[in-house]
Scaffold this motif. Structure first.
Motif, PDB file in Angstrom:
ATOM      1  N   CYS A 104       0.826  -1.217   0.000  1.00 21.78           N
ATOM      2  CA  CYS A 104       0.000   0.000   0.000  1.00 21.78           C
ATOM      3  C   CYS A 104       0.855   1.259   0.000  1.00 21.78           C
ATOM      4  O   CYS A 104       1.912   1.299   0.645  1.00 21.78           O
ATOM      5  CB  CYS A 104      -0.896   0.037   1.240  1.00 21.78           C
ATOM      6  SG  CYS A 104      -2.025  -1.364   1.379  1.00 21.78           S
ATOM      7  N   ARG A 161      -6.879  -3.362  -7.397  1.00 19.65           N
ATOM      8  CA  ARG A 161      -7.386  -1.992  -7.478  1.00 19.65           C
ATOM      9  C   ARG A 161      -8.763  -1.936  -8.130  1.00 19.65           C
ATOM     10  O   ARG A 161      -9.446  -0.916  -8.017  1.00 19.65           O
ATOM     11  CB  ARG A 161      -6.386  -1.095  -8.216  1.00 19.65           C
ATOM     12  CG  ARG A 161      -5.069  -0.920  -7.476  1.00 19.65           C
ATOM     13  CD  ARG A 161      -4.290   0.288  -7.976  1.00 19.65           C
ATOM     14  NE  ARG A 161      -3.933   0.220  -9.366  1.00 19.65           N
ATOM     15  CZ  ARG A 161      -2.889  -0.444  -9.861  1.00 19.65           C
ATOM     16  NH1 ARG A 161      -2.081  -1.117  -9.052  1.00 19.65           N
ATOM     17  NH2 ARG A 161      -2.628  -0.430 -11.161  1.00 19.65           N
ATOM     18  N   ALA A 164     -10.834  -1.783  -4.960  1.00 16.92           N
ATOM     19  CA  ALA A 164     -10.113  -1.016  -3.946  1.00 16.92           C
ATOM     20  C   ALA A 164     -10.945  -0.759  -2.696  1.00 16.92           C
ATOM     21  O   ALA A 164     -10.440  -0.848  -1.569  1.00 16.92           O
ATOM     22  CB  ALA A 164      -9.625   0.303  -4.533  1.00 16.92           C
ATOM     23  N   THR A 165     -12.214  -0.452  -2.876  1.00 17.95           N
ATOM     24  CA  THR A 165     -13.056  -0.168  -1.713  1.00 17.95           C
ATOM     25  C   THR A 165     -13.202  -1.398  -0.832  1.00 17.95           C
ATOM     26  O   THR A 165     -13.080  -1.317   0.398  1.00 17.95           O
ATOM     27  CB  THR A 165     -14.442   0.330  -2.162  1.00 17.95           C
ATOM     28  OG1 THR A 165     -14.282   1.564  -2.881  1.00 17.95           O
ATOM     29  CG2 THR A 165     -15.348   0.561  -0.963  1.00 17.95           C
ATOM     30  N   THR A 168      -9.988  -2.265   0.922  1.00 15.71           N
ATOM     31  CA  THR A 168      -9.788  -1.306   2.016  1.00 15.71           C
ATOM     32  C   THR A 168     -10.618  -1.700   3.235  1.00 15.71           C
ATOM     33  O   THR A 168     -10.147  -1.618   4.382  1.00 15.71           O
ATOM     34  CB  THR A 168     -10.151   0.109   1.538  1.00 15.71           C
ATOM     35  OG1 THR A 168      -9.213   0.494   0.526  1.00 15.71           O
ATOM     36  CG2 THR A 168     -10.103   1.113   2.675  1.00 15.71           C
ATOM     37  N   ASP A 175      -7.680   6.470   6.305  1.00  9.67           N
ATOM     38  CA  ASP A 175      -7.491   7.555   5.350  1.00  9.67           C
ATOM     39  C   ASP A 175      -6.021   7.686   4.963  1.00  9.67           C
ATOM     40  O   ASP A 175      -5.122   7.451   5.782  1.00  9.67           O
ATOM     41  CB  ASP A 175      -7.967   8.884   5.945  1.00  9.67           C
ATOM     42  CG  ASP A 175      -9.482   8.997   5.958  1.00  9.67           C
ATOM     43  OD1 ASP A 175     -10.149   8.090   5.412  1.00  9.67           O
ATOM     44  OD2 ASP A 175      -9.993   9.981   6.534  1.00  9.67           O
ATOM     45  N   PHE A 178      -3.765   3.428   0.597  1.00 10.86           N
ATOM     46  CA  PHE A 178      -4.481   2.813  -0.518  1.00 10.86           C
ATOM     47  C   PHE A 178      -3.720   1.590  -1.024  1.00 10.86           C
ATOM     48  O   PHE A 178      -2.486   1.548  -0.976  1.00 10.86           O
ATOM     49  CB  PHE A 178      -4.657   3.821  -1.668  1.00 10.86           C
ATOM     50  CG  PHE A 178      -3.361   4.337  -2.232  1.00 10.86           C
ATOM     51  CD1 PHE A 178      -2.740   3.711  -3.311  1.00 10.86           C
ATOM     52  CD2 PHE A 178      -2.738   5.445  -1.669  1.00 10.86           C
ATOM     53  CE1 PHE A 178      -1.546   4.190  -3.823  1.00 10.86           C
ATOM     54  CE2 PHE A 178      -1.538   5.934  -2.170  1.00 10.86           C
ATOM     55  CZ  PHE A 178      -0.934   5.295  -3.245  1.00 10.86           C
ATOM     56  N   PHE A 269     -12.335   6.779  -5.369  1.00 12.27           N
ATOM     57  CA  PHE A 269     -11.884   6.029  -4.195  1.00 12.27           C
ATOM     58  C   PHE A 269     -10.710   6.739  -3.512  1.00 12.27           C
ATOM     59  O   PHE A 269     -10.698   6.903  -2.283  1.00 12.27           O
ATOM     60  CB  PHE A 269     -11.455   4.617  -4.597  1.00 12.27           C
ATOM     61  CG  PHE A 269     -10.574   3.946  -3.590  1.00 12.27           C
ATOM     62  CD1 PHE A 269     -11.103   3.426  -2.415  1.00 12.27           C
ATOM     63  CD2 PHE A 269      -9.196   3.860  -3.793  1.00 12.27           C
ATOM     64  CE1 PHE A 269     -10.291   2.832  -1.465  1.00 12.27           C
ATOM     65  CE2 PHE A 269      -8.379   3.269  -2.856  1.00 12.27           C
ATOM     66  CZ  PHE A 269      -8.920   2.749  -1.682  1.00 12.27           C
ATOM     67  N   VAL A 270      -9.731   7.156  -4.296  1.00  9.49           N
ATOM     68  CA  VAL A 270      -8.551   7.819  -3.732  1.00  9.49           C
ATOM     69  C   VAL A 270      -8.961   9.103  -3.010  1.00  9.49           C
ATOM     70  O   VAL A 270      -8.447   9.412  -1.922  1.00  9.49           O
ATOM     71  CB  VAL A 270      -7.520   8.112  -4.843  1.00  9.49           C
ATOM     72  CG1 VAL A 270      -6.414   9.025  -4.335  1.00  9.49           C
ATOM     73  CG2 VAL A 270      -6.918   6.802  -5.365  1.00  9.49           C
ATOM     74  N   GLN A 273     -10.331   8.365   0.269  1.00  9.21           N
ATOM     75  CA  GLN A 273      -9.272   8.057   1.236  1.00  9.21           C
ATOM     76  C   GLN A 273      -8.563   9.308   1.741  1.00  9.21           C
ATOM     77  O   GLN A 273      -7.630   9.207   2.527  1.00  9.21           O
ATOM     78  CB  GLN A 273      -8.241   7.098   0.604  1.00  9.21           C
ATOM     79  CG  GLN A 273      -8.744   5.669   0.414  1.00  9.21           C
ATOM     80  CD  GLN A 273      -9.126   5.017   1.720  1.00  9.21           C
ATOM     81  OE1 GLN A 273     -10.316   4.937   2.055  1.00  9.21           O
ATOM     82  NE2 GLN A 273      -8.146   4.538   2.484  1.00  9.21           N
TER      83      GLN A 273
END
Length: 278
Positions: A104, A161, A164-165, A168, A175, A178, A269-270, A273
């Motif tokens: 990550c 990716r 990704a959610t 995570t 936060d 990623f 998504f990024v 985060q």
């Protein structure tokens, strides 16, 4: 007869090479030029002792300004591993690998350090994301090299990716952290093969970017690669949409691959985060 580095370069690119014609194929250059990705593993365990060595070597990678913006998640819980594997049914090696890591980008740690020292973090923009991604990518490559040096096989998994959610959520990433890629590790069950790379005429430029000869170079690469490892018709992508060409080479395969939208929500998504991408 002693093998020379030039032979390994020729194997990697499928083109004659005078570079390394007088250099014996040994040491780190030889290991790098001979790299193979492994997706099939035995069930022999990887000791904790060896894992610590591989991790230590991986984390010895260069780091942007010594900020060390990376986190490596060891997925040891069988339930979490199964949940990750179920997201990627086309990649059974994710479940089969003896060990599985998620590498990550981590911009959280330096922000917390700033808070601890009462100093503002003044670089909350796109470069903060790129710096963390770069650090994570260098560690990922070092982990692969370290695993290979220890006799292990490795396979990076960028397709995490796509999820990704969910990744995570499974790994409780906070936060500013990623997932960049997963990494399968295990003892190879087969030798694997050296994947031919694009000619350096396309990837190495002097002073100015120049792709004037792109078409001819790609055509030649397609033919050389097909002569060594032809893509079976069963693996051809989107035949109904694009048909059956006379030569289904690398360029045809990759063009068809990227014709399908993928990770369109990754920017969102990024941002969720906590990254600002301005």
């Amino acid at each position: 007869m002693t093998k020379m580095i030039a032979e390994l370069i020729e194997q990697r690119f499928g083109l004659p090479s005078t570079a390394g014609h007088d250099t014996p194929a040994e040491g780190e250059l030889t290991a790098i030029l001979s790299h193979r990705t492994h997706r099939r593993y035995t069930d022999m365990p990887i000791s904790e002792n060896l894992m610590q060595q591989v991790l230590a070597a991986g984390l010895s990678a260069p780091a942007k300004s010594d900020l060390q913006q990376v986190a490596v998640l060891r997925v040891e819980d069988p339930g979490i591993r199964l949940a990750v594997a179920e997201l990627l049914p086309a990649m059974p090696w994710v479940a089969q690998a003896v060990r599985f890591l998620v590498v990550c980008g981590d911009s959280r740690r330096i922000r917390r350090v700033c808070e601890l020292r009462g100093i503002p973090f003044a670089n909350d923009h796109l470069d903060a994301f790129l710096n963390a991604a770069s650090d994570a990518a260098m560690v990922l490559q070092n982990l692969i090299r370290a695993a290979s040096a220890a006799g292990l096989g490795a396979c990076p998994i960028s397709v995490i990716r796509n999820h990704a959610t969910r990744i995570t959520e499974l790994l409780a990433l906070p936060d500013h952290v990623f997932p960049l890629a997963g990494l399968c590790l295990g003892w190879p069950s087969r030798e694997g093969f050296v994947s031919m790379r694009l000619p350096m005429a396309l990837t190495v430029h002097v002073d100015r970017y120049d792709d004037t000869n792109l078409e001819a170079e790609i055509d030649g690469y397609d033919r050389r690669r097909d002569a060594r490892h032809s893509i079976p018709e069963s693996d051809w992508r989107q035949v109904e949409r694009f048909g059956k060409p006379s030569l289904y080479g690398w360029s045809q395969d990759k063009a068809r691959q990227v014709s399908v939208p993928e990770r369109q929500d990754f920017g969102a998504f990024v941002r969720r985060q906590g990254f600002k991408l301005d």
